[in-house]
Scaffold this motif. Sequence first.
Motif, PDB file in Angstrom:
ATOM      1  N   TYR A 322      -8.293-101.703   9.051  1.00 23.30           N
ATOM      2  CA  TYR A 322      -9.734-101.664   8.799  1.00 23.30           C
ATOM      3  C   TYR A 322     -10.293-103.023   8.390  1.00 23.30           C
ATOM      4  N   LEU A 323      -9.428-103.912   7.935  1.00 27.55           N
ATOM      5  CA  LEU A 323      -9.902-105.194   7.425  1.00 27.55           C
ATOM      6  C   LEU A 323     -10.426-106.060   8.562  1.00 27.55           C
ATOM      7  N   PRO A 324     -11.632-106.652   8.408  1.00 24.76           N
ATOM      8  CA  PRO A 324     -12.153-107.567   9.433  1.00 24.76           C
ATOM      9  C   PRO A 324     -11.182-108.722   9.669  1.00 24.76           C
ATOM     10  N   LYS A 325     -11.043-109.112  10.915  1.00 24.10           N
ATOM     11  CA  LYS A 325     -10.208-110.254  11.325  1.00 24.10           C
ATOM     12  C   LYS A 325      -8.711-109.949  11.294  1.00 24.10           C
ATOM     13  N   LEU A 326      -8.339-108.701  11.062  1.00 24.21           N
ATOM     14  CA  LEU A 326      -6.910-108.384  11.078  1.00 24.21           C
ATOM     15  C   LEU A 326      -6.603-107.617  12.364  1.00 24.21           C
ATOM     16  N   GLY A 327      -6.179-108.338  13.392  1.00 21.48           N
ATOM     17  CA  GLY A 327      -5.865-107.731  14.675  1.00 21.48           C
ATOM     18  C   GLY A 327      -4.411-107.332  14.784  1.00 21.48           C
ATOM     19  N   PRO A 328      -4.022-106.753  15.933  1.00 24.37           N
ATOM     20  CA  PRO A 328      -2.648-106.274  16.124  1.00 24.37           C
ATOM     21  C   PRO A 328      -1.582-107.353  15.939  1.00 24.37           C
ATOM     22  N   LYS A 329      -1.849-108.561  16.413  1.00 28.10           N
ATOM     23  CA  LYS A 329      -0.842-109.631  16.294  1.00 28.10           C
ATOM     24  C   LYS A 329      -0.632-110.025  14.830  1.00 28.10           C
ATOM     25  N   VAL A 348       3.232-107.351  -2.294  1.00 28.79           N
ATOM     26  CA  VAL A 348       3.382-108.758  -1.926  1.00 28.79           C
ATOM     27  C   VAL A 348       2.327-109.597  -2.645  1.00 28.79           C
ATOM     28  N   PRO A 349       2.708-110.620  -3.421  1.00 29.48           N
ATOM     29  CA  PRO A 349       1.724-111.439  -4.140  1.00 29.48           C
ATOM     30  C   PRO A 349       0.910-112.314  -3.198  1.00 29.48           C
ATOM     31  N   TYR A 350      -0.247-112.698  -3.677  1.00 30.39           N
ATOM     32  CA  TYR A 350      -1.171-113.529  -2.898  1.00 30.39           C
ATOM     33  C   TYR A 350      -0.490-114.795  -2.388  1.00 30.39           C
ATOM     34  N   GLU A 351       0.325-115.422  -3.232  1.00 34.26           N
ATOM     35  CA  GLU A 351       0.993-116.672  -2.865  1.00 34.26           C
ATOM     36  C   GLU A 351       1.894-116.491  -1.649  1.00 34.26           C
ATOM     37  N   LYS A 352       2.495-115.315  -1.515  1.00 32.96           N
ATOM     38  CA  LYS A 352       3.347-115.037  -0.358  1.00 32.96           C
ATOM     39  C   LYS A 352       2.500-114.692   0.875  1.00 32.96           C
ATOM     40  N   LEU A 353       1.398-113.976   0.653  1.00 32.19           N
ATOM     41  CA  LEU A 353       0.545-113.590   1.776  1.00 32.19           C
ATOM     42  C   LEU A 353      -0.001-114.811   2.501  1.00 32.19           C
ATOM     43  N   LEU A 361      -8.170-113.701   4.773  1.00 34.77           N
ATOM     44  CA  LEU A 361      -7.604-112.381   5.025  1.00 34.77           C
ATOM     45  C   LEU A 361      -6.702-111.950   3.861  1.00 34.77           C
ATOM     46  N   ALA A 362      -5.926-112.864   3.331  1.00 34.57           N
ATOM     47  CA  ALA A 362      -5.088-112.562   2.166  1.00 34.57           C
ATOM     48  C   ALA A 362      -5.957-112.143   0.986  1.00 34.57           C
ATOM     49  N   HIS A 363      -7.090-112.821   0.836  1.00 35.76           N
ATOM     50  CA  HIS A 363      -8.040-112.477  -0.229  1.00 35.76           C
ATOM     51  C   HIS A 363      -8.562-111.048  -0.040  1.00 35.76           C
ATOM     52  N   SER A 364      -8.827-110.662   1.217  1.00 35.96           N
ATOM     53  CA  SER A 364      -9.298-109.300   1.499  1.00 35.96           C
ATOM     54  C   SER A 364      -8.256-108.260   1.108  1.00 35.96           C
ATOM     55  N   ILE A 365      -6.983-108.547   1.366  1.00 38.07           N
ATOM     56  CA  ILE A 365      -5.913-107.620   0.991  1.00 38.07           C
ATOM     57  C   ILE A 365      -5.855-107.460  -0.527  1.00 38.07           C
ATOM     58  N   ILE A 366      -6.000-108.552  -1.255  1.00 38.85           N
ATOM     59  CA  ILE A 366      -5.990-108.466  -2.715  1.00 38.85           C
ATOM     60  C   ILE A 366      -7.220-107.721  -3.215  1.00 38.85           C
ATOM     61  N   GLU A 370      -7.284-104.139  -5.357  1.00 36.83           N
ATOM     62  CA  GLU A 370      -8.013-103.991  -6.628  1.00 36.83           C
ATOM     63  C   GLU A 370      -9.234-103.078  -6.503  1.00 36.83           C
ATOM     64  N   GLY A 371      -9.440-102.477  -5.319  1.00 39.86           N
ATOM     65  CA  GLY A 371     -10.559-101.563  -5.124  1.00 39.86           C
ATOM     66  C   GLY A 371     -11.916-102.230  -5.109  1.00 39.86           C
ATOM     67  N   LYS A 372     -11.994-103.483  -4.636  1.00 41.42           N
ATOM     68  CA  LYS A 372     -13.225-104.260  -4.697  1.00 41.42           C
ATOM     69  C   LYS A 372     -13.858-104.548  -3.338  1.00 41.42           C
ATOM     70  N   LEU A 373     -13.378-103.898  -2.275  1.00 42.27           N
ATOM     71  CA  LEU A 373     -13.967-104.147  -0.964  1.00 42.27           C
ATOM     72  C   LEU A 373     -15.384-103.589  -0.891  1.00 42.27           C
ATOM     73  N   GLN A 374     -16.292-104.317  -0.237  1.00 36.38           N
ATOM     74  CA  GLN A 374     -17.639-103.828   0.000  1.00 36.38           C
ATOM     75  C   GLN A 374     -17.653-102.988   1.270  1.00 36.38           C
ATOM     76  N   VAL A 375     -18.375-101.856   1.223  1.00 37.38           N
ATOM     77  CA  VAL A 375     -18.380-100.948   2.371  1.00 37.38           C
ATOM     78  C   VAL A 375     -19.800-100.562   2.751  1.00 37.38           C
ATOM     79  N   ASN A 376     -19.956-100.170   4.027  1.00 34.28           N
ATOM     80  CA  ASN A 376     -21.214 -99.625   4.533  1.00 34.28           C
ATOM     81  C   ASN A 376     -20.988 -98.151   4.833  1.00 34.28           C
ATOM     82  N   ALA A 377     -21.881 -97.303   4.385  1.00 34.32           N
ATOM     83  CA  ALA A 377     -21.663 -95.859   4.444  1.00 34.32           C
ATOM     84  C   ALA A 377     -21.665 -95.332   5.875  1.00 34.32           C
ATOM     85  N   GLY A 378     -20.889 -94.251   6.085  1.00 40.87           N
ATOM     86  CA  GLY A 378     -20.867 -93.546   7.350  1.00 40.87           C
ATOM     87  C   GLY A 378     -21.563 -92.202   7.225  1.00 40.87           C
TER      88      GLY A 378
END
Length: 389
Positions: A322-329, A348-353, A361-366, A370-378
């Motif tokens: 679901y994360l933007p910019k995270l494709g199959p590869k 996995v810690p941020y430093e390893k990501l 993208l690593a920042h998005s995973i963190i 932490e439950g801090k992603l911004q979302v648009n309602a469906g």
Amino acid sequence: MLQTYFADMHIHIGRDIFNGPVKITASKNLTITNILKESSRNKGINLIGVIDCQSPNVQLELKQLIEQGQAYELDDGGIRFEEVTLLLGSEIEVYDENCQGPIHVLCFLPTLAEMEQFSEWLVSKMKNITLSSQRYYGSAKELQYKVKELSGLFIPAHVFTPYKSLYGKGVKRSLEEVLDPDLIDGIELGLSSDTFMADQISELHAYTFVTNSDAHSLAKIGREYQEIEMKDPSFKEFMYALHQVEGRKIVRNFGMNPKLGKYHNTVCDACLHPMDPEATICEKCSSKKIVKGVADRILELKDFHGENTSRPPYLYQVPLEYLPKLGPKTFQKLLDHFQTEMNIIHHVPYEKLIEAIPEKLAHSIIQMREGKLQVNAGGGGKYGTVSES
């Protein structure tokens, strides 16, 4: 000694061992063998519920895996394959005379033998036992009694979904209109609700909440799941956790922010225009087909205004895809580096990501962790989206 394990208890099968359809809307590569491999090797999930195991051809494939030595039945119930335990389940569509509309329920049985008995019983109450989520001709309580006769577990599924659910279509106000409350082992919330929303209904306080993916493809396995404290992944231990026996319990629910669910908001079914829940006609396209959102339906049923502090934490999360910019590869690159999706999401810690993927993208995973992603309602059958940070 008790340990924690990840569990997703609502996964569909797309095709059986003869390439015949099971869940018609599910992916063709969603076979029982592929589900087991994906859960064990890529997802890192320890306990799964596959809810189309009433199909005789699915049972046949499981028997072949056991005969080939790739899987084995556990004494405490369930089937172990590599690092994952499978619980045998069935999702059933109930049309009870006391229902306002159809409801879906999950039934889990401890062993293949008991699931076979269940299938034999269902043959006289269903038109096609080989397909998923088929209409059951009988009362909901009769189904509950049969599940308990076979030492099974009974869990109403995605209870607020506008279509085919307990509160969405099944009852006017209370589950007691249709079900025996003493024979319910847990409540599945569904993608458009969370613990806080569901606990506004006081009759649900008696039950453990489960959060599951309702996966129709391999990628969606683990879209929602829970972390369970128990001795070992098995049917008996899962049952103990649902009823909080001897320290077993769900310690964390992981689910998408309800705004990401397909049915969170009330919308016009024709054009998906946001609607007032009391509206009878769409101001944009004049359609009279209005889909009441989960949030508005819960407000109708609300009878509790405090906070149920006995619940485990409910953490907002999305699958990596679901994360933007995270494709199959990039996803495969993460798996190559860090083995499983659960490991990437939780450990996995941020430093390893950032050694494997771009910093953003690593920042998005963190942020997700932490439950801090911004979302648009469906709403109205359209999923919400994750905003780019």
